[in-house]
Write a protein that holds these residues in place. Sequence first.
Motif, PDB file in Angstrom:
ATOM      1  N   PRO A  27       0.807  -1.221   0.000  1.00  0.00           N
ATOM      2  CA  PRO A  27       0.000   0.000   0.000  1.00  0.00           C
ATOM      3  C   PRO A  27       0.844   1.278   0.000  1.00  0.00           C
ATOM      4  N   ARG A  28       2.016   1.228   0.616  1.00  0.00           N
ATOM      5  CA  ARG A  28       2.875   2.414   0.638  1.00  0.00           C
ATOM      6  C   ARG A  28       3.328   2.777  -0.774  1.00  0.00           C
ATOM      7  N   ALA A  29       3.711   1.760  -1.557  1.00  0.00           N
ATOM      8  CA  ALA A  29       4.127   1.998  -2.941  1.00  0.00           C
ATOM      9  C   ALA A  29       2.957   2.531  -3.763  1.00  0.00           C
ATOM     10  N   LEU A  30       1.761   2.014  -3.530  1.00  0.00           N
ATOM     11  CA  LEU A  30       0.570   2.478  -4.231  1.00  0.00           C
ATOM     12  C   LEU A  30       0.291   3.941  -3.889  1.00  0.00           C
ATOM     13  N   GLY A  31       0.374   4.287  -2.609  1.00  0.00           N
ATOM     14  CA  GLY A  31       0.160   5.672  -2.192  1.00  0.00           C
ATOM     15  C   GLY A  31       1.186   6.607  -2.799  1.00  0.00           C
ATOM     16  N   LYS A  32       2.434   6.182  -2.816  1.00  0.00           N
ATOM     17  CA  LYS A  32       3.501   7.003  -3.398  1.00  0.00           C
ATOM     18  C   LYS A  32       3.250   7.228  -4.888  1.00  0.00           C
ATOM     19  N   MET A  33       2.864   6.166  -5.597  1.00  0.00           N
ATOM     20  CA  MET A  33       2.603   6.281  -7.024  1.00  0.00           C
ATOM     21  C   MET A  33       1.415   7.211  -7.282  1.00  0.00           C
ATOM     22  N   MET A  34       0.376   7.096  -6.467  1.00  0.00           N
ATOM     23  CA  MET A  34      -0.791   7.956  -6.638  1.00  0.00           C
ATOM     24  C   MET A  34      -0.426   9.425  -6.401  1.00  0.00           C
ATOM     25  N   ARG A  35       0.402   9.684  -5.386  1.00  0.00           N
ATOM     26  CA  ARG A  35       0.821  11.061  -5.110  1.00  0.00           C
ATOM     27  C   ARG A  35       1.660  11.601  -6.269  1.00  0.00           C
ATOM     28  N   GLU A  36       2.568  10.793  -6.802  1.00  0.00           N
ATOM     29  CA  GLU A  36       3.400  11.214  -7.929  1.00  0.00           C
ATOM     30  C   GLU A  36       2.539  11.528  -9.154  1.00  0.00           C
ATOM     31  N   MET A  37       1.559  10.679  -9.416  1.00  0.00           N
ATOM     32  CA  MET A  37       0.689  10.906 -10.570  1.00  0.00           C
ATOM     33  C   MET A  37      -0.097  12.207 -10.408  1.00  0.00           C
ATOM     34  N   SER A  38      -0.580  12.458  -9.211  1.00  0.00           N
ATOM     35  CA  SER A  38      -1.312  13.693  -8.949  1.00  0.00           C
ATOM     36  C   SER A  38      -0.418  14.901  -9.184  1.00  0.00           C
ATOM     37  N   LYS A  39       0.811  14.808  -8.714  1.00  0.00           N
ATOM     38  CA  LYS A  39       1.774  15.893  -8.879  1.00  0.00           C
ATOM     39  C   LYS A  39       2.074  16.121 -10.363  1.00  0.00           C
ATOM     40  N   GLU A  40       2.258  15.027 -11.111  1.00  0.00           N
ATOM     41  CA  GLU A  40       2.538  15.138 -12.537  1.00  0.00           C
ATOM     42  C   GLU A  40       1.373  15.758 -13.291  1.00  0.00           C
ATOM     43  N   LEU A  41       0.156  15.437 -12.883  1.00  0.00           N
ATOM     44  CA  LEU A  41      -1.017  15.996 -13.545  1.00  0.00           C
ATOM     45  C   LEU A  41      -1.204  17.464 -13.211  1.00  0.00           C
ATOM     46  N   GLY A  42      -0.658  17.880 -12.069  1.00  0.00           N
ATOM     47  CA  GLY A  42      -0.730  19.274 -11.673  1.00  0.00           C
ATOM     48  C   GLY A  42      -2.114  19.724 -11.234  1.00  0.00           C
ATOM     49  N   GLU A  43      -2.923  18.783 -10.809  1.00  0.00           N
ATOM     50  CA  GLU A  43      -4.279  19.124 -10.377  1.00  0.00           C
ATOM     51  C   GLU A  43      -4.474  18.698  -8.929  1.00  0.00           C
ATOM     52  N   ASP A  44      -5.238  19.509  -8.201  1.00  0.00           N
ATOM     53  CA  ASP A  44      -5.592  19.127  -6.837  1.00  0.00           C
ATOM     54  C   ASP A  44      -6.734  18.131  -6.927  1.00  0.00           C
ATOM     55  N   MET A  45      -6.526  16.956  -6.392  1.00  0.00           N
ATOM     56  CA  MET A  45      -7.500  15.884  -6.517  1.00  0.00           C
ATOM     57  C   MET A  45      -8.553  15.907  -5.409  1.00  0.00           C
ATOM     58  N   GLY A  46      -8.431  16.816  -4.466  1.00  0.00           N
ATOM     59  CA  GLY A  46      -9.444  16.951  -3.429  1.00  0.00           C
ATOM     60  C   GLY A  46      -9.101  16.223  -2.148  1.00  0.00           C
ATOM     61  N   GLY A  47      -9.926  16.486  -1.135  1.00  0.00           N
ATOM     62  CA  GLY A  47      -9.687  15.979   0.209  1.00  0.00           C
ATOM     63  C   GLY A  47      -9.744  14.466   0.326  1.00  0.00           C
ATOM     64  N   GLU A  48     -10.740  13.840  -0.314  1.00  0.00           N
ATOM     65  CA  GLU A  48     -10.843  12.375  -0.250  1.00  0.00           C
ATOM     66  C   GLU A  48      -9.577  11.721  -0.788  1.00  0.00           C
TER      67      GLU A  48
END
Length: 130
Positions: A72-93
């Motif tokens: 799960p840690r690797a999944l969370g890290k990948m999700m955070r990186e993808m969000s950063k690359e997209l440059g969009e705030d994905m929201g609180g959830e």
Amino acid sequence: MPYYEYRCLDCRKRFEVYLTFTDYGKKAVVCPGCGSSNVQRKINRVRTLRTDDARLESMADPSRMDALEDDPRALGKMMREMSKELGEDMGGEFHEVVSRLEHGESPEQIEKDLPDLGSGGADLSGGLDD
């Protein structure tokens, strides 16, 4: 402009020096603070420009996906990186889920704790709701 950053290894001060391309490597560099020639050039980070497609393609590299199912840690890290690359705030959830994944919680536990998550019926473990 050919400004170069240095750090004095004796007094630890950082400083910049203007050197022409012909002077670089030939002219002695000394610390303006203590006069020492025991200095080291500081190499700055280099940025490269890539298209959105190239950035997302590098993130979708199959070798990066291997650990996601069991870690799960690797999944969370990948999700955070993808969000950063997209440059969009994905929201609180999104930030809550990523934070919990990065702390080692399983996707199944997060879904159990947050039953109304996403309201789209998506399953965090990769499948679809029954």
